[in-house]
Design a protein around this motif. Structure first.
Motif, mmCIF file in Angstrom:
data_model
loop_
_atom_site.group_PDB
_atom_site.id
_atom_site.type_symbol
_atom_site.label_atom_id
_atom_site.label_comp_id
_atom_site.label_asym_id
_atom_site.label_seq_id
_atom_site.Cartn_x
_atom_site.Cartn_y
_atom_site.Cartn_z
ATOM 1 N N ILE A 36 0.841 -1.207 0.000
ATOM 2 C CA ILE A 36 0.000 0.000 0.000
ATOM 3 C C ILE A 36 0.869 1.247 0.000
ATOM 4 O O ILE A 36 0.604 2.199 -0.741
ATOM 5 N N LEU A 37 1.928 1.265 0.815
ATOM 6 C CA LEU A 37 2.833 2.412 0.850
ATOM 7 C C LEU A 37 3.497 2.616 -0.512
ATOM 8 O O LEU A 37 3.609 3.748 -0.985
ATOM 9 N N LEU A 38 3.916 1.550 -1.167
ATOM 10 C CA LEU A 38 4.531 1.654 -2.492
ATOM 11 C C LEU A 38 3.554 2.232 -3.510
ATOM 12 O O LEU A 38 3.910 3.122 -4.293
ATOM 13 N N LEU A 39 2.316 1.758 -3.497
ATOM 14 C CA LEU A 39 1.310 2.276 -4.432
ATOM 15 C C LEU A 39 1.016 3.751 -4.162
ATOM 16 O O LEU A 39 0.878 4.540 -5.106
ATOM 17 N N LEU A 40 0.932 4.143 -2.894
ATOM 18 C CA LEU A 40 0.707 5.557 -2.571
ATOM 19 C C LEU A 40 1.879 6.417 -3.029
ATOM 20 O O LEU A 40 1.688 7.520 -3.554
ATOM 21 N N ASP A 41 3.104 5.933 -2.825
ATOM 22 C CA ASP A 41 4.277 6.694 -3.273
ATOM 23 C C ASP A 41 4.303 6.840 -4.793
ATOM 24 O O ASP A 41 4.660 7.899 -5.310
ATOM 25 N N LEU A 42 3.925 5.803 -5.518
ATOM 26 C CA LEU A 42 3.856 5.910 -6.973
ATOM 27 C C LEU A 42 2.796 6.914 -7.405
ATOM 28 O O LEU A 42 2.995 7.676 -8.359
ATOM 29 N N TRP A 43 1.674 6.948 -6.702
ATOM 30 C CA TRP A 43 0.617 7.917 -6.985
ATOM 31 C C TRP A 43 1.111 9.339 -6.724
ATOM 32 O O TRP A 43 0.859 10.256 -7.507
ATOM 33 N N LEU A 48 4.282 10.377 -6.825
ATOM 34 C CA LEU A 48 5.248 10.734 -7.870
ATOM 35 C C LEU A 48 4.551 11.084 -9.173
ATOM 36 O O LEU A 48 4.962 12.022 -9.866
ATOM 37 N N ASN A 49 3.504 10.369 -9.513
ATOM 38 C CA ASN A 49 2.734 10.698 -10.705
ATOM 39 C C ASN A 49 2.124 12.095 -10.571
ATOM 40 O O ASN A 49 2.169 12.898 -11.507
ATOM 41 N N SER A 50 1.578 12.397 -9.432
ATOM 42 C CA SER A 50 0.982 13.709 -9.202
ATOM 43 C C SER A 50 2.033 14.820 -9.259
ATOM 44 O O SER A 50 1.792 15.880 -9.829
ATOM 45 N N VAL A 51 3.183 14.570 -8.682
ATOM 46 C CA VAL A 51 4.263 15.569 -8.685
ATOM 47 C C VAL A 51 4.712 15.859 -10.108
ATOM 48 O O VAL A 51 4.837 17.014 -10.515
ATOM 49 N N TRP A 52 4.958 14.822 -10.901
ATOM 50 C CA TRP A 52 5.480 15.032 -12.247
ATOM 51 C C TRP A 52 4.447 15.568 -13.227
ATOM 52 O O TRP A 52 4.799 16.079 -14.279
ATOM 53 N N ARG A 53 3.161 15.509 -12.876
ATOM 54 C CA ARG A 53 2.132 16.095 -13.733
ATOM 55 C C ARG A 53 1.770 17.512 -13.297
ATOM 56 O O ARG A 53 0.926 18.144 -13.910
ATOM 57 N N SER A 54 2.398 18.011 -12.239
ATOM 58 C CA SER A 54 2.078 19.346 -11.732
ATOM 59 C C SER A 54 2.734 20.438 -12.586
ATOM 60 O O SER A 54 3.545 20.151 -13.462
ATOM 61 N N ALA A 84 12.087 17.287 -9.039
ATOM 62 C CA ALA A 84 13.198 16.414 -8.665
ATOM 63 C C ALA A 84 13.363 16.368 -7.148
ATOM 64 O O ALA A 84 13.649 15.316 -6.573
ATOM 65 N N GLY A 85 13.177 17.506 -6.500
ATOM 66 C CA GLY A 85 13.270 17.555 -5.041
ATOM 67 C C GLY A 85 12.203 16.708 -4.367
ATOM 68 O O GLY A 85 12.488 15.956 -3.429
ATOM 69 N N TRP A 86 10.969 16.827 -4.839
ATOM 70 C CA TRP A 86 9.887 16.008 -4.279
ATOM 71 C C TRP A 86 10.133 14.531 -4.548
ATOM 72 O O TRP A 86 9.875 13.675 -3.687
ATOM 73 N N THR A 87 10.639 14.212 -5.737
ATOM 74 C CA THR A 87 10.932 12.818 -6.069
ATOM 75 C C THR A 87 12.000 12.257 -5.137
ATOM 76 O O THR A 87 11.870 11.140 -4.631
ATOM 77 N N ILE A 125 0.686 17.460 3.002
ATOM 78 C CA ILE A 125 0.492 18.771 3.624
ATOM 79 C C ILE A 125 0.916 19.901 2.699
ATOM 80 O O ILE A 125 0.199 20.896 2.549
ATOM 81 N N ALA A 126 2.065 19.776 2.054
ATOM 82 C CA ALA A 126 2.640 20.917 1.335
ATOM 83 C C ALA A 126 3.002 20.647 -0.119
ATOM 84 O O ALA A 126 3.673 21.465 -0.743
ATOM 85 N N GLY A 127 2.586 19.536 -0.668
ATOM 86 C CA GLY A 127 3.007 19.166 -2.019
ATOM 87 C C GLY A 127 2.327 19.959 -3.113
ATOM 88 O O GLY A 127 1.324 20.635 -2.893
ATOM 89 N N PRO A 128 2.881 19.861 -4.333
ATOM 90 C CA PRO A 128 2.300 20.574 -5.479
ATOM 91 C C PRO A 128 0.951 19.981 -5.873
ATOM 92 O O PRO A 128 0.713 18.793 -5.724
ATOM 93 N N ARG A 129 0.081 20.828 -6.367
ATOM 94 C CA ARG A 129 -1.245 20.401 -6.805
ATOM 95 C C ARG A 129 -1.473 20.847 -8.239
ATOM 96 O O ARG A 129 -0.865 21.792 -8.718
ATOM 97 N N GLY A 130 -2.369 20.189 -8.918
ATOM 98 C CA GLY A 130 -2.750 20.622 -10.253
ATOM 99 C C GLY A 130 -2.095 19.806 -11.346
ATOM 100 O O GLY A 130 -0.978 19.365 -11.221
ATOM 101 N N ILE A 131 -2.841 19.619 -12.402
ATOM 102 C CA ILE A 131 -2.352 18.881 -13.556
ATOM 103 C C ILE A 131 -2.068 19.874 -14.673
ATOM 104 O O ILE A 131 -2.843 20.792 -14.910
ATOM 105 N N THR A 132 -0.949 19.690 -15.360
ATOM 106 C CA THR A 132 -0.514 20.616 -16.395
ATOM 107 C C THR A 132 -1.494 20.704 -17.548
ATOM 108 O O THR A 132 -1.983 21.766 -17.868
ATOM 109 N N LYS A 133 -1.782 19.601 -18.198
ATOM 110 C CA LYS A 133 -2.612 19.627 -19.404
ATOM 111 C C LYS A 133 -3.592 18.460 -19.395
ATOM 112 O O LYS A 133 -3.307 17.396 -18.880
ATOM 113 N N GLY A 134 -4.695 18.675 -20.043
ATOM 114 C CA GLY A 134 -5.676 17.626 -20.212
ATOM 115 C C GLY A 134 -5.391 16.848 -21.488
ATOM 116 O O GLY A 134 -4.278 16.874 -22.007
#
Length: 73
Positions: A13-20, A22-28, A36-39, A55-64
């Motif tokens: 579960i922790l691995l799947l959450l971490d992958l989620w 990282l996906n969110s970070v790289w799409r921000s 790279a810092g968040w990764t 608590i403090a991570g990036p939010r938002g997706i770049t493009k649809g």
């Protein structure tokens, strides 16, 4: 020492959450350096990195979708 299924499940579960995360970070919309810092934080400290990102991570997706064909439901 025997590892129980509970701990194996918890780590999966922790691995799947971490992958989620990282996906969110790289799409921000943040800079590549910030991504790279968040990764690095999530890779080095998986549980703490997940908590800090929540608590403090990036939010938002770049493009649809890139074309109208992909956005059909």
């Amino acid at each position: 020492m025997q590892v129980s299924y509970f701990w194996i499940g918890l780590m999966v579960i922790l691995l799947l959450l971490d992958l989620w995360v990282l996906n969110s970070v790289w799409r921000s919309d943040n800079s590549t350096g910030s991504k790279a810092g968040w990764t690095a934080l999530v890779a080095v400290l998986p549980f703490a990195g997940l908590a800090i990102w929540a608590i403090a991570g990036p939010r938002g997706i770049t493009k649809g979708p890139s074309s109208p064909e992909h956005s059909k439901g």
